[in-house]
Design a protein around this motif. Sequence first.
Motif, PDB file in Angstrom:
ATOM      1  N   ALA A  19       0.817  -1.249   0.148  1.00  7.70           N
ATOM      2  CA  ALA A  19      -0.052  -0.046   0.186  1.00  7.70           C
ATOM      3  C   ALA A  19       0.882   1.043   0.040  1.00  7.70           C
ATOM      4  O   ALA A  19       0.310   2.241  -0.090  1.00  7.70           O
ATOM      5  N   VAL A  20       2.009   1.094  -0.130  1.00  8.35           N
ATOM      6  CA  VAL A  20       2.966   2.360   0.149  1.00  8.35           C
ATOM      7  C   VAL A  20       3.296   2.770  -1.473  1.00  8.35           C
ATOM      8  O   VAL A  20       3.468   1.985  -2.264  1.00  8.35           O
ATOM      9  N   ASP A  21       3.340   4.004  -1.508  1.00  7.07           N
ATOM     10  CA  ASP A  21       3.415   4.884  -2.763  1.00  7.07           C
ATOM     11  C   ASP A  21       4.649   5.523  -2.426  1.00  7.07           C
ATOM     12  O   ASP A  21       4.563   6.931  -2.114  1.00  7.07           O
ATOM     13  N   ALA A  22       6.081   4.927  -2.509  1.00 16.40           N
ATOM     14  CA  ALA A  22       7.035   5.668  -2.090  1.00 16.40           C
ATOM     15  C   ALA A  22       7.451   7.155  -2.813  1.00 16.40           C
ATOM     16  O   ALA A  22       7.923   7.952  -2.232  1.00 16.40           O
ATOM     17  N   SER A  23       7.146   6.968  -4.280  1.00 14.92           N
ATOM     18  CA  SER A  23       7.407   8.080  -4.842  1.00 14.92           C
ATOM     19  C   SER A  23       6.547   9.527  -4.641  1.00 14.92           C
ATOM     20  O   SER A  23       6.894  10.395  -4.458  1.00 14.92           O
ATOM     21  N   ARG A  24       5.238   9.106  -4.244  1.00 15.18           N
ATOM     22  CA  ARG A  24       4.307  10.022  -3.803  1.00 15.18           C
ATOM     23  C   ARG A  24       4.462  10.604  -2.431  1.00 15.18           C
ATOM     24  O   ARG A  24       4.431  11.657  -2.052  1.00 15.18           O
ATOM     25  N   ALA A  25       5.145   9.755  -1.855  1.00 16.49           N
ATOM     26  CA  ALA A  25       5.257   9.899  -0.296  1.00 16.49           C
ATOM     27  C   ALA A  25       6.586  10.833  -0.257  1.00 16.49           C
ATOM     28  O   ALA A  25       6.553  11.854   0.410  1.00 16.49           O
ATOM     29  N   GLU A  26       7.434  10.719  -1.215  1.00 16.86           N
ATOM     30  CA  GLU A  26       8.647  11.454  -1.162  1.00 16.86           C
ATOM     31  C   GLU A  26       8.492  12.812  -1.761  1.00 16.86           C
ATOM     32  O   GLU A  26       9.060  13.661  -1.247  1.00 16.86           O
ATOM     33  N   ALA A  53       2.242  12.897   3.453  1.00 13.99           N
ATOM     34  CA  ALA A  53       3.501  12.053   3.119  1.00 13.99           C
ATOM     35  C   ALA A  53       3.346  10.811   3.756  1.00 13.99           C
ATOM     36  O   ALA A  53       3.267   9.698   3.126  1.00 13.99           O
ATOM     37  N   LEU A  54       2.931  11.009   5.003  1.00 14.62           N
ATOM     38  CA  LEU A  54       2.511   9.704   5.531  1.00 14.62           C
ATOM     39  C   LEU A  54       1.363   8.733   5.230  1.00 14.62           C
ATOM     40  O   LEU A  54       1.200   7.565   5.423  1.00 14.62           O
ATOM     41  N   PRO A  62      11.600  10.017   8.495  1.00 21.93           N
ATOM     42  CA  PRO A  62      11.870  11.569   8.557  1.00 21.93           C
ATOM     43  C   PRO A  62      10.342  12.044   8.557  1.00 21.93           C
ATOM     44  O   PRO A  62      10.492  13.246   9.341  1.00 21.93           O
ATOM     45  N   ALA A  63       9.288  11.783   7.761  1.00 22.55           N
ATOM     46  CA  ALA A  63       8.213  12.780   8.204  1.00 22.55           C
ATOM     47  C   ALA A  63       7.703  12.596   9.472  1.00 22.55           C
ATOM     48  O   ALA A  63       7.145  13.529  10.069  1.00 22.55           O
ATOM     49  N   LEU A  64       7.756  11.328  10.028  1.00 25.22           N
ATOM     50  CA  LEU A  64       7.215  11.040  11.418  1.00 25.22           C
ATOM     51  C   LEU A  64       7.907  11.801  12.582  1.00 25.22           C
ATOM     52  O   LEU A  64       7.446  12.455  13.203  1.00 25.22           O
ATOM     53  N   ILE A  65       9.283  12.043  12.240  1.00 26.26           N
ATOM     54  CA  ILE A  65      10.241  12.720  13.199  1.00 26.26           C
ATOM     55  C   ILE A  65       9.784  14.292  12.857  1.00 26.26           C
ATOM     56  O   ILE A  65       9.565  14.947  13.860  1.00 26.26           O
TER      57      ILE A  65
END
Length: 126
Positions: A19-26, A53-54, A62-65
């Motif tokens: 379910a992760v969309d890494a490029s859109r998250a970045e 992003a999350l 990094p987004a969590l932090i």
Amino acid sequence: MVTLAPRPPSAEASPAETAVDASRAEEAFERATALESAPGHARGVVMQAYREALAFDPTLAPALINLGNLHYASGHLPEAAALYQQALQRVPDSFEGWFNLGHTHHDEGRFAEAVRCYGRAVELGP
């Protein structure tokens, strides 16, 4: 503020990562850090950008932090601590996660926990 490190290439995505969309998250993360770096943006707008992003990658440490840092700056220590702990579950060797979690424990008067977190950060830091 924590920045993104390049992701290592992976052969296959695990079922939990489907379910992760890494490029859109970045992309969302980069927008959030740009907003945070530029003067004049309301903290809530920046927080929402990190949440976006999350939404694409709930494990993006990094987004969590950075979201935790914004909660910390707002005086929302339990929320900040929870976000730092989530980041540390993902990246147990995160200097920023341990150091910032130490701040939340310190500010809550939980000094033994703060010392433990700071000690771990020192082990990891330069």
